[in-house]
Write an enzyme that holds these catalytic residues in place. Structure first.
Site, mmCIF file in Angstrom:
data_model
loop_
_atom_site.group_PDB
_atom_site.id
_atom_site.type_symbol
_atom_site.label_atom_id
_atom_site.label_comp_id
_atom_site.label_asym_id
_atom_site.label_seq_id
_atom_site.Cartn_x
_atom_site.Cartn_y
_atom_site.Cartn_z
ATOM 1 N N ASP A 1 70.828 61.122 44.882
ATOM 2 C CA ASP A 1 70.953 61.398 43.459
ATOM 3 C C ASP A 1 72.369 61.135 42.971
ATOM 4 O O ASP A 1 73.260 61.953 43.194
ATOM 5 C CB ASP A 1 70.560 62.861 43.227
ATOM 6 C CG ASP A 1 70.662 63.271 41.777
ATOM 7 O OD1 ASP A 1 70.709 62.375 40.906
ATOM 8 O OD2 ASP A 1 70.687 64.482 41.508
ATOM 9 N N ASP B 1 72.057 57.148 36.951
ATOM 10 C CA ASP B 1 71.474 58.264 37.691
ATOM 11 C C ASP B 1 70.267 57.823 38.512
ATOM 12 O O ASP B 1 69.170 57.678 37.984
ATOM 13 C CB ASP B 1 71.081 59.373 36.707
ATOM 14 C CG ASP B 1 70.519 60.590 37.414
ATOM 15 O OD1 ASP B 1 70.504 60.605 38.660
ATOM 16 O OD2 ASP B 1 70.090 61.531 36.721
#
Ligand code: NAG
Ligand code: NAG
Ligand code: NAG
Ligand code: NAG
Ligand code: NAG
Length: 432
Positions: free
Chosen positions: A129, A318
Site C-alpha cells: 500500500d 496509491d
C-alpha cells in the site's frame, strides 16, 4: 555435500516461486533488486464490488461517500465523526430489489491483491500500500472470531520476534474503523531480501471492515515513514517502512508497480525494467511533506477534449486503492461524455450501461506528463447479474480535497516510486 546444498537451493528457489533475488550475495556486499508478485486471492468468495471499493477508499481517507449514512466527516476531529451504519450483507450480496443496481454476485473485477511476505518464518498475504506507512498484521492475540479465515502472525512461534516495550500503534480512519495493537521487530523477508529488525505491528483489535475483508492479513505500507503511526503512549515514535530499510541495499532506491489490466502484476524493488513501458520515462517530483506520494494534477482530458482545472486538489499515487478518484467536477465532466451515465446514490458512484462507448481519460501527473487511461480500461465492475450496468473505475472524491490515483491508473502506467530523490516516474504501458 555440494549437490545436497544445490538441491536445497533449488527447492528454496522453487518455493520462492516468482520471488527472484538477484544476485544472491549477502546484503551489504552487493546491491540488488528483487520482484514480488501481486496476485488475486482466488479463495475469496467474492470480489470487491463498486460500492465496496468506494467504501474502502472513503474509510481510508476519511471521506464522504454518497451512500446514505456515510457522514461527511472531513471537518470533524478524529474520532468525533459518526460511525457509518452497518451495511448488512443483504445490501450488497442480493439482487438488490428496488433500483436493481446493487451488486449481486462476485463480479469480475480488481479485488484486493496480495503479495507473500515472510514475518519471522510465517507467511502472510499482505497488501502493498503506497498510501500508508504501517506494516501491520493480523495476530493470534486477536479474538479467534475476528481472525476467522485470516492467517494470523503468532509471535510466540517466532524465535526472532522482539517486543518493543510500551510501543503501540493505532491506524484510525476517522469514522471509527481501523486497527490497533502492539509493536515488535522481527525478520521480514520479501522477495528473498531480509530486513533483520523490521518494525511489525500486531493487531490486537481490528474494526469489522477488516474482519470482513477476508483478502488481507495486513498491510505493507510503502508511503513515507513520517506517516507511520507507532507511538509510546504519549508521543509519536514513527518506525521505518520496509522500503526505507532496504533502500540503501538496492541497486536503485526505487520500487516499481507494473500492474496488468486484471490488477495482478509485479512489484519490483531496486530496478527499473525499461521493457515494461514505451518511450521516455517522465519524472515528477513529489511533495512528501504529508507523507504521501503527492503531486499536482490540474490538467485533464476526456477523449481529445483537454481542459485545465485551476485549483484542483493535489493527487497521490496509491497502490492500495482500486479506483481513480478525481475532484467531483472532473468526474462529472468525464461521465457527461458517456451515454446513459448517472451518479447513483445506492451504489455510491457513477454507473452506466455496460455497452456505452467510453472515451479515454487523461490525467496530468505534475506539469509535464499526461497519463492516458484507455476507455476500455475504465470499467471497474458490473453491478447487476445480467452485466448490463457497469460501475466506473473513475469516480469523484466528494470534495475530499485530495485526488487519489489507484489501480485504474496503474493498469495503464508503469510507475516508479523513487525514494532516493522523492520523485515518481511514469511510462505508458504497451497497449494490451
Ligand atoms: C435474484 O435473481 C434471481 C434471478 O433473477 C432470482 O431467481 C432470485 O430469486 C433473486 N434473489 C433475490 C434474493 O431476490
Ligand atoms: C530522480 O531520479 C531519476 C532517476 O535517476 C532521474 O531521472 C530524475 O531526473 C530525478 N528526478 C528528480 C525530480 O530529481
Ligand atoms: C506540500 O504539501 C504540503 C502538505 O500537503 C503543503 O502544505 C505544501 O504547500 C506543499 N508544498 C508545495 C511546494 O506544494
Ligand atoms: C456476468 O459476468 C460474469 C463475470 O464475467 C459472468 O460469470 C456471468 O456469466 C455474466 N452473466 C451474464 C448473465 O452474462
Ligand atoms: C439501500 C438499502 O437497501 N438499504 C438497506 C440496507 O440494509 C439495512 C439493514 O438491513 C436497511 O436498513 C437499509 O434500508
Amino acid at each position: 555435500m555440494a549437490s545436497v546444498r544445490l538441491f536445497l537451493l533449488f527447492t528454496l528457489l522453487a518455493a520462492l516461486a516468482l520471488a527472484v533475488p538477484t544476485p544472491t550475495r549477502r546484503r551489504g556486499l552487493a546491491k540488488r533488486s528483487f520482484k514480488v508478485p501481486r496476485s488475486l486471492n482466488k479463495a475469496h468468495p467474492r470480489g470487491l464490488n463498486g460500492y465496496d471499493a468506494m467504501k474502502k477508499v472513503a474509510f481510508k481517507y476519511n471521506m464522504q461517500t454518497l451512500k446514505d449514512g456515510f457522514i461527511a466527516n472531513k471537518k470533524s476531529g478524529k474520532g468525533e465523526a459518526k460511525a457509518p451504519p452497518k451495511i448488512s450483507a443483504s445490501n450488497s450480496t442480493t439482487n438488490g430489489t428496488g433500483s436493481g443496481t446493487v451488486a449481486a454476485v462476485p463480479e469480475e473485477n480488481a479485488a484486493l491483491f496480495l503479495s507473500p511476505v515472510d514475518v519471522g518464518g510465517q507467511t502472510l498475504n499482505l497488501d502493498f500500500d503506497s498510501g500508508s506507512s504501517d506494516l501491520w498484521v493480523f495476530s493470534t492475540e486477536l479474538d479467534q472470531a475476528k481472525i476467522g479465515q485470516h492467517s494470523a502472525f503468532d509471535a510466540s512461534k517466532s524465535t526472532t520476534f522482539k517486543q518493543m516495550q510500551g510501543a503501540q500503534f493505532k491506524i484510525s480512519y476517522g469514522d471509527g474503523s481501523g486497527a490497533a495493537g502492539v509493536v515488535g521487530t522481527d525478520v521480514v523477508t520479501i522477495g528473498g531480501v531480509q530486513v533483520q529488525n523490521q518494525a511489525i505491528e500486531l493487531a490486537t483489535d481490528v474494526s469489522q471492515s477488516f474482519v470482513d475483508d477476508l483478502n488481507t492479513d495486513g498491510l505493507v505500507g510503502l508511503a513515507f515513514s513520517n506517516l507511520n503511526t507507532v507511538n509510546d503512549g504519549t508521543k509519536k515514535t514513527p518506525q521505518k517502512t520496509f522500503f526505507d530499510n532496504v533502500m540503501g541495499d538496492l541497486d536503485l532506491p526505487v520500487f516499481t508497480a507494473d500492474l496488468d489490466p486484471d490488477g495482478t502484476g509485479v512489484y519490483e524493488f531496486g530496478k527499473i525494467d525499461a521493457t515494461k513501458f514505451e518511450g521516455e520515462m517522465a519524472w515528477i517530483p513529489v511533495n512528501a511533506t504529508s507523507g504521501f506520494w503527492q503531486f499536482p494534477s490540474t490538467k485533464f482530458a476526456v477523449g481529445d477534449s483537454a481542459f485545465e482545472a485551476f485549483g484542483a486538489s493535489p493527487a497521490i499515487a496509491d497502490t492500495g486503492t482500486s479506483l481513480l478518484l478525481v475532484d467531483q467536477p472532473i468526474a462529472e465532466a468525464y461521465y457527461s461524455a458517456v451515454q446513459g451515465a448517472e451518479l447513483n446514490q445506492q451504489v455510491g458512484g457513477f454507473i452506466y450501461p455496460c455497452n456505452a462507448q467510453l472515451p479515454d481519460m487523461s490525467v496530468a501527473i505534475g506539469d509535464s506528463y499526461m497519463a492516458v487511461i484507455p476507455g476500455n480500461q475504465i470499467t471497474f465492475a458490473t453491478v447487476d447479474q445480467a452485466n448490463t450496468t457497469c460501475f466506473g473505475g473513475v469516480q469523484g472524491n466528494q470534495g475530499a480535497g485530495i485526488q487519489i490515483y489507484g489501480d485504474t491508473l496503474f493498469k495503464s502506467q508503469f510507475v516508479v516510486f523513487n525514494g532516493g530523490n522523492q520523485s515518481l516516474g511514469f511510462g505508458a504501458k504497451p497497449k494490451a
